[in-house]
Write a protein that holds these residues in place. Structure first.
Motif, mmCIF file in Angstrom:
data_model
loop_
_atom_site.group_PDB
_atom_site.id
_atom_site.type_symbol
_atom_site.label_atom_id
_atom_site.label_comp_id
_atom_site.label_asym_id
_atom_site.label_seq_id
_atom_site.Cartn_x
_atom_site.Cartn_y
_atom_site.Cartn_z
ATOM 1 N N ILE A 39 40.615 -112.532 89.111
ATOM 2 C CA ILE A 39 39.672 -114.189 87.943
ATOM 3 C C ILE A 39 38.092 -113.529 89.542
ATOM 4 C CG2 ILE A 39 41.341 -115.415 88.324
ATOM 5 C CD1 ILE A 39 41.601 -116.138 91.077
ATOM 6 N N ASN A 40 38.170 -113.013 90.965
ATOM 7 C CA ASN A 40 36.760 -112.594 91.130
ATOM 8 C C ASN A 40 36.350 -110.921 90.670
ATOM 9 O OD1 ASN A 40 36.568 -114.947 93.401
ATOM 10 N ND2 ASN A 40 38.942 -113.925 93.401
ATOM 11 N N SER A 41 36.414 -110.718 89.544
ATOM 12 C CA SER A 41 35.682 -108.965 89.229
ATOM 13 C C SER A 41 34.045 -109.594 89.071
ATOM 14 C CB SER A 41 36.303 -109.083 87.710
ATOM 15 O OG SER A 41 37.503 -109.016 87.708
ATOM 16 N N GLN A 42 33.742 -110.306 88.626
ATOM 17 C CA GLN A 42 32.742 -110.695 88.589
ATOM 18 C C GLN A 42 31.672 -110.652 90.675
ATOM 19 O OE1 GLN A 42 30.665 -113.018 85.852
ATOM 20 N NE2 GLN A 42 28.251 -113.358 86.319
ATOM 21 N N TYR A 43 32.142 -111.424 90.767
ATOM 22 C CA TYR A 43 32.079 -111.594 91.883
ATOM 23 C C TYR A 43 31.767 -110.157 92.987
ATOM 24 C CZ TYR A 43 32.203 -112.812 97.232
ATOM 25 O OH TYR A 43 32.381 -112.523 98.674
ATOM 26 N N PHE A 44 32.878 -109.412 92.882
ATOM 27 C CA PHE A 44 33.703 -108.416 93.684
ATOM 28 C C PHE A 44 32.241 -106.875 93.043
ATOM 29 C CE2 PHE A 44 37.035 -109.533 95.488
ATOM 30 C CZ PHE A 44 37.417 -109.561 96.112
ATOM 31 N N MET A 69 39.070 -102.067 87.939
ATOM 32 C CA MET A 69 39.392 -101.420 86.621
ATOM 33 C C MET A 69 41.233 -101.614 86.545
ATOM 34 S SD MET A 69 41.283 -97.379 86.343
ATOM 35 C CE MET A 69 39.781 -96.476 85.682
ATOM 36 N N LEU A 70 41.211 -102.553 85.910
ATOM 37 C CA LEU A 70 42.430 -103.472 85.452
ATOM 38 C C LEU A 70 43.268 -102.249 84.806
ATOM 39 C CD1 LEU A 70 40.870 -106.877 83.311
ATOM 40 C CD2 LEU A 70 41.720 -106.120 85.568
ATOM 41 N N PRO A 71 45.004 -102.546 85.408
ATOM 42 C CA PRO A 71 45.898 -102.032 85.030
ATOM 43 C C PRO A 71 45.950 -101.248 83.468
ATOM 44 C CG PRO A 71 46.608 -103.181 86.953
ATOM 45 C CD PRO A 71 45.415 -103.609 85.862
ATOM 46 N N PHE A 77 47.671 -110.291 93.851
ATOM 47 C CA PHE A 77 46.055 -109.390 94.719
ATOM 48 C C PHE A 77 46.049 -109.293 93.335
ATOM 49 C CE2 PHE A 77 44.784 -106.157 95.938
ATOM 50 C CZ PHE A 77 43.282 -106.228 96.675
ATOM 51 N N GLN A 78 46.141 -108.584 91.597
ATOM 52 C CA GLN A 78 45.924 -108.571 90.837
ATOM 53 C C GLN A 78 45.235 -109.881 90.187
ATOM 54 O OE1 GLN A 78 49.221 -106.738 89.242
ATOM 55 N NE2 GLN A 78 49.264 -104.895 90.617
ATOM 56 N N ARG A 79 46.061 -110.988 90.770
ATOM 57 C CA ARG A 79 45.314 -111.992 89.880
ATOM 58 C C ARG A 79 44.112 -112.200 91.133
ATOM 59 N NH1 ARG A 79 50.852 -114.164 89.021
ATOM 60 N NH2 ARG A 79 50.677 -115.493 91.114
ATOM 61 N N PHE A 80 43.840 -112.442 92.017
ATOM 62 C CA PHE A 80 43.282 -112.213 93.057
ATOM 63 C C PHE A 80 41.521 -111.408 92.606
ATOM 64 C CE2 PHE A 80 40.654 -110.850 97.071
ATOM 65 C CZ PHE A 80 39.807 -112.507 97.179
ATOM 66 N N LEU A 116 41.851 -100.033 92.227
ATOM 67 C CA LEU A 116 42.920 -100.175 91.023
ATOM 68 C C LEU A 116 43.629 -100.668 91.553
ATOM 69 C CD1 LEU A 116 43.982 -99.522 88.699
ATOM 70 C CD2 LEU A 116 44.785 -97.585 88.630
ATOM 71 N N SER A 117 44.293 -102.084 91.180
ATOM 72 C CA SER A 117 45.780 -101.918 91.407
ATOM 73 C C SER A 117 46.386 -102.310 90.084
ATOM 74 C CB SER A 117 45.560 -103.916 92.278
ATOM 75 O OG SER A 117 47.297 -104.357 92.475
ATOM 76 N N HIS A 118 47.713 -101.311 91.091
ATOM 77 C CA HIS A 118 48.684 -101.464 90.395
ATOM 78 C C HIS A 118 50.023 -100.525 90.975
ATOM 79 C CE1 HIS A 118 51.415 -100.172 86.684
ATOM 80 N NE2 HIS A 118 49.993 -99.323 85.552
#
Length: 316
Positions: free
Chosen positions: A26-31, A40-42, A20-23, A89-91
């Protein structure tokens, strides 16, 4: 003016959190562009004072009022500078680890960690999602993770070193409800992933993108699953068991890497660890608690309860 909101995906471990974090990454700009959702990246959080304080709280350290105020100010400034109203935030390690064998059980410092999170983010709305997994499957998965890191021991020995009472999802759910509010917390059974990775990820985004979670996931890019790490097959695990007493840890790591590439559970039979009797005993131990957890789980997941309970247990 609407309050900003942070959506916390807190695990648990071994429930596709890395996928899910990789998902999200790679879709940060799209979302962000299409749905106003900032990821927010870990590693971004780890540069902040709040991360240090959460770690200290999990370890049982007392925090000073000045430290907490610094964390609040830092979080407030970060959100003021954020261009979107919604942040995810996924952590999975934020509220603790699953040190089942060597430590105090599952997420022993979660309440103290959640208290710091709630305090630091008090100027924004907080929602949280936590994914549970049937205790027997969770036990098997954490064991395989230990083996992948070359911390090999026979499965029976691993089980004997664990206090089964610490595998309580109800305790985890109650802590999250207490600190963030029952209405702001979603508990999802990992077994829902059998409906497909996309549907599962939609469930994780439902609170932060209500009504848009499915379309958002449908328009996103998915990682090639063949590139994701595979687990050891039954054959590979037997080889590791034979090799462990004869090799150094470094040599065992190299062997495991080779076996995961060439003898994974994608191409060979999966390892069967929990005996039917052990699965039944674990289910029976947690039947009542797991039923209570499912009372607060969304109805669309209620059909998955059978994986968590012993249908013949007293009080079922």
């Amino acid at each position: 003016m609407a309050r900003k909101r942070i959506h916390l995906h807190l695990g648990g471990h071994k429930t596709a959190t890395t996928s899910f974090q990789r998902f999200l990454k790679i879709n940060s700009q799209y979302f962000e562009e299409q749905y106003g959702l900032r990821n927010m990246l870990p590693e971004e959080l780890r540069t902040m004072q709040i991360y240090k304080l959460i770690s200290l709280a999990r370890a049982g350290r007392e925090l000073s009022p000045d430290d907490l105020e610094t964390a609040r100010t830092e979080a407030r400034d970060w959100f003021n500078d954020c261009s979107t109203d919604n942040v995810i935030l996924s952590h999975e390690g934020l509220v603790g680890q699953h040190n089942l064998f060597k430590d105090r059980g599952m997420y022993p410092g979660i309440s103290d960690a959640c208290a710091v999170i709630a305090d630091a983010f008090q100027d924004v709305d907080i929602t949280a999602v936590f994914v549970i997994r049937s205790q027997a499957a969770f036990l098997e998965s954490t064991y395989m993770q230990a083996v992948h890191y070359a911390n090999y021991m026979p499965f029976d020995e691993y089980v004997e070193g664990i206090d089964m009472s610490t595998l309580s999802w109800k305790r985890i759910a109650d802590v999250l409800y207490h600190h963030f509010g029952r209405e702001n917390v979603e508990v999802i059974p990992f077994e829902a992933i059998k409906q497909g990775e996309g549907a599962f990820f939609s469930s994780l985004l439902k609170q932060i993108l209500p009504g848009n979670e499915k379309s958002a996931v449908d328009g996103a890019v998915f990682e090639d699953s063949s590139q994701q790490n595979a687990s050891l097959s039954d054959t590979a695990l037997r080889i590791v068991g034979r090799a462990a007493p004869l090799t150094t840890k470094s040599e065992l790591k190299d062997l495991i890497a080779y076996l995961r590439k060439n003898f994974s559970n994608r191409t060979h039979p999966r390892a069967s660890l929990c005996s039917p009797d052990l699965k039944r005993r674990i289910k029976r131990h947690f039947t009542v608690e797991n039923q209570q957890v499912f009372e607060d789980i969304a109805p669309e997941f209620h059909h998955l309860l059978d994986a968590y309970i012993d249908m013949e247990a007293p009080g079922k």
